[in-house]
Design a protein around this motif. Structure first.
Motif, PDB file in Angstrom:
ATOM      1  N   THR A 175       1.368 -34.316  -0.071  1.00 24.23           N
ATOM      2  CA  THR A 175       1.572 -35.646   0.650  1.00 24.23           C
ATOM      3  C   THR A 175       3.106 -35.990   0.668  1.00 24.23           C
ATOM      4  O   THR A 175       3.947 -35.803  -0.397  1.00 24.23           O
ATOM      5  CB  THR A 175       0.872 -36.545  -0.091  1.00 24.23           C
ATOM      6  N   SER A 193      -2.789 -25.089   5.894  1.00 25.58           N
ATOM      7  CA  SER A 193      -1.308 -25.727   5.783  1.00 25.58           C
ATOM      8  C   SER A 193      -1.351 -26.616   6.466  1.00 25.58           C
ATOM      9  O   SER A 193      -2.191 -27.194   7.494  1.00 25.58           O
ATOM     10  CB  SER A 193      -0.327 -24.745   6.564  1.00 25.58           C
ATOM     11  N   VAL A 194      -0.406 -27.883   6.202  1.00 25.06           N
ATOM     12  CA  VAL A 194      -0.533 -29.109   7.133  1.00 25.06           C
ATOM     13  C   VAL A 194       1.017 -29.375   7.041  1.00 25.06           C
ATOM     14  O   VAL A 194       2.034 -29.266   6.051  1.00 25.06           O
ATOM     15  CB  VAL A 194      -1.011 -30.293   6.274  1.00 25.06           C
ATOM     16  N   ALA A 222      -0.574 -28.569   1.149  1.00 24.28           N
ATOM     17  CA  ALA A 222      -0.584 -29.779   1.974  1.00 24.28           C
ATOM     18  C   ALA A 222      -0.007 -30.885   1.049  1.00 24.28           C
ATOM     19  O   ALA A 222      -0.724 -31.875   0.981  1.00 24.28           O
ATOM     20  CB  ALA A 222      -1.970 -30.151   2.362  1.00 24.28           C
ATOM     21  N   VAL A 243      -5.119 -36.894   2.987  1.00 27.65           N
ATOM     22  CA  VAL A 243      -5.751 -35.859   2.011  1.00 27.65           C
ATOM     23  C   VAL A 243      -6.418 -36.441   0.825  1.00 27.65           C
ATOM     24  O   VAL A 243      -6.122 -37.571   0.012  1.00 27.65           O
ATOM     25  CB  VAL A 243      -4.478 -35.116   1.152  1.00 27.65           C
ATOM     26  N   LEU A 260      -2.363 -29.075  11.504  1.00 28.47           N
ATOM     27  CA  LEU A 260      -3.168 -28.770  10.626  1.00 28.47           C
ATOM     28  C   LEU A 260      -3.872 -27.288  10.884  1.00 28.47           C
ATOM     29  O   LEU A 260      -4.340 -27.000  11.951  1.00 28.47           O
ATOM     30  CB  LEU A 260      -4.176 -29.748   9.941  1.00 28.47           C
ATOM     31  N   ILE A 300       1.781 -37.131   6.012  1.00 27.33           N
ATOM     32  CA  ILE A 300       0.667 -36.574   4.983  1.00 27.33           C
ATOM     33  C   ILE A 300       0.348 -37.471   3.803  1.00 27.33           C
ATOM     34  O   ILE A 300       1.203 -37.542   3.190  1.00 27.33           O
ATOM     35  CB  ILE A 300       0.874 -35.140   4.695  1.00 27.33           C
TER      36      ILE A 300
END
Length: 466
Positions: A155, A239-240, A153, A268, A249, A160
């Motif tokens: 950013t 996962s994102v 994930a 996050v 997500l 994100i």
């Protein structure tokens, strides 16, 4: 080349406090900061998050509670731009206060990134690439921490995001997904929940705020659910995906259940990690542990005798007030004094509403250690002050040694818990018993009466108002 007795690298709460205390003790002191005075806490952490928490709390009260108080207004609206601007004003005022303190204490401030050339020389590189070298008899590393990343994930600063971007969003999210049910995630989730966002928290552990007493976690989850926050605990994110104007997500629970959540932002908030990358530690051979934190002894001295480290770059809780205590300790130790820190008495706080705080041992820790203890709990709902202000959620819990009655832990969820916990810290610093607290007069009506009542409950179960 300028020479100093003490150089401090990093101007967050630990660094600037260390610099001030060193200057007070007569050391010629310089502080080096690559961004802004105040570090993460004042600029993108503690202070701005509390500003938004307070603003959102006022809005929530206006929507939910004013009418019951007999205050009739038209339906309030959120001016999110003004809310962000007020937050920035609080930051600017606080940072300017640090600048004033640097000037007052005659501390030189160098803007740039500090890196060791050797044990007594530091090269400071400014944003424009220019450099200067200084000499320091002692150096205190206080470079803090940065947000931890998840490999699945990453950013991107747009959809994100980390806590830094969450403090500067261009809009109130329709649906904010929070990855991590710790302090940062729940506080920022609370901000947007109050402003009208749907908020979903995904936490890998089996409960939120897992480092605090289990009773606090259970109560906070119940209250936040009542406020509308959704939780998926014992769930690991897999996962994102940033879809451009939304995020997706995917996660799997520990029972094997698959989960897909759609939102417009994913925060996050899975903790922070020590930031040491730009220091040139390899040039002086400073040792770090398996998590990248600088190794220190009981005096916060590294393996290089004249270099010390404090705050988030060393082991222990990543808390501004812990860093401040460590900064003071090092400065006083260098002056030949004999300071101490009782790390068991560093309080932890979550600034949701109600607030959550704790100090000392949790019930789980005492059970694991095989310590015989007694427990006393008193609910805020039984307090006249809490009923008057409509803040009846929560309780105070006191843990005391079964045989000696010494207070071993205090845990609070309720209005002003962040301030009330100082009474527990004070009592435990002087090794007070639960009986001692019962003999202290607490003003009426106040929230602090719950502490006395919990102490009474822990002392032969004799709370007066339970």
């Amino acid at each position: 080349m300028s020479s100093y007795d003490v150089a401090v690298i990093g101007a967050g709460p630990g660094g600037y406090v260390a610099a001030i205390r060193a200057a007070q003790l007569g050391f010629k002191t310089v502080i080096i900061e690559k961004n802004k005075l105040g570090g993460t806490c004042l600029n993108v952490g503690c202070i701005p998050s509390k500003a938004l928490l307070d603003s959102s709390h006022h809005y929530h009260d206006a929507v939910k509670h004013f009418a019951e108080h007999g205050i009739e207004i038209e339906a309030p609206k959120v001016n999110f731009g003004q809310m962000i601007a007020r937050k920035q004003g609080v930051i600017d005022q606080t940072v300017s206060g640090i600048k004033y303190l640097m000037d007052k204490n005659k501390i030189d401030v160098l803007e740039g990134t500090g890196a060791f050339k050797d044990a007594t020389h530091i090269v400071v590189t400014a944003a424009d690439g220019s450099t200067q070298e200084i000499e320091a008899k002692y150096t205190i590393i206080a470079t803090g921490s940065v947000s931890s990343e998840l490999p699945f994930a990453p950013t991107d600063g747009t959809r994100i995001i980390t806590s830094t971007e969450a403090l500067e969003l261009p809009e109130v999210p329709k649906h904010l997904i929070v990855i991590g049910g710790g302090v940062i995630g729940l506080e920022l989730g609370s901000v947007y929940l109050r402003l009208g966002s749907e908020v979903t928290v995904v936490e890998y552990a089996d409960r939120v705020i897992p480092g605090m007493d289990g009773a606090l976690s259970k109560e906070l989850t119940k209250i936040l659910k009542k406020q509308g926050m959704k939780f998926h605990t014992s769930t690991g994110v897999t996962s994102v995906t940033n879809n451009g104007d939304s995020v997706t997500l995917t996660a799997t629970s520990k029972k094997g259940e698959e989960l897909t959540i759609e939102g417009d932002y994913a925060l996050v908030a899975v903790g922070r990690r020590a930031f040491t990358g730009s220091l040139g530690l390899e040039n002086v051979g400073i040792e770090v542990d398996e998590r990248g934190r600088i190794k220190t002894n009981g005096h916060l001295q590294t393996n290089v005798a004249n270099i010390y480290a404090i705050g988030d770059v060393v082991a222990g809780a990543m808390l501004a007030h812990k860093a401040e205590e460590e900064g003071t300790l090092v400065a006083e130790y260098l002056a030949g004094q004999k300071p101490h820190i009782n790390y068991n008495l560093i309080p932890g706080v979550v600034y949701t509403w109600p607030e959550v705080s704790g100090v000392g041992q949790t019930e789980e820790q005492l059970k694991e250690a095989g310590v015989e203890f007694k427990s006393g709990t008193f609910k805020f709902a039984a307090l006249g002050r809490a009923r008057a202000s409509m803040d009846t959620d929560g309780f105070v819990k006191i843990l005391a040694d079964k045989n000696t009655d010494e207070i071993l832990g205090m845990h609070i969820i309720g209005a002003r818990a962040a301030d009330l916990i100082a009474e527990g810290v004070t009592a435990m610093e002087f090794r007070a018993s639960a009986e001692d607290l019962t003999r202290m007069s607490h003003a009426h009506p106040t929230f602090s009466e719950a502490i006395k009542e919990a102490a009474l409950a822990a002392t032969d179960n004799r709370a007066i108002h339970a």
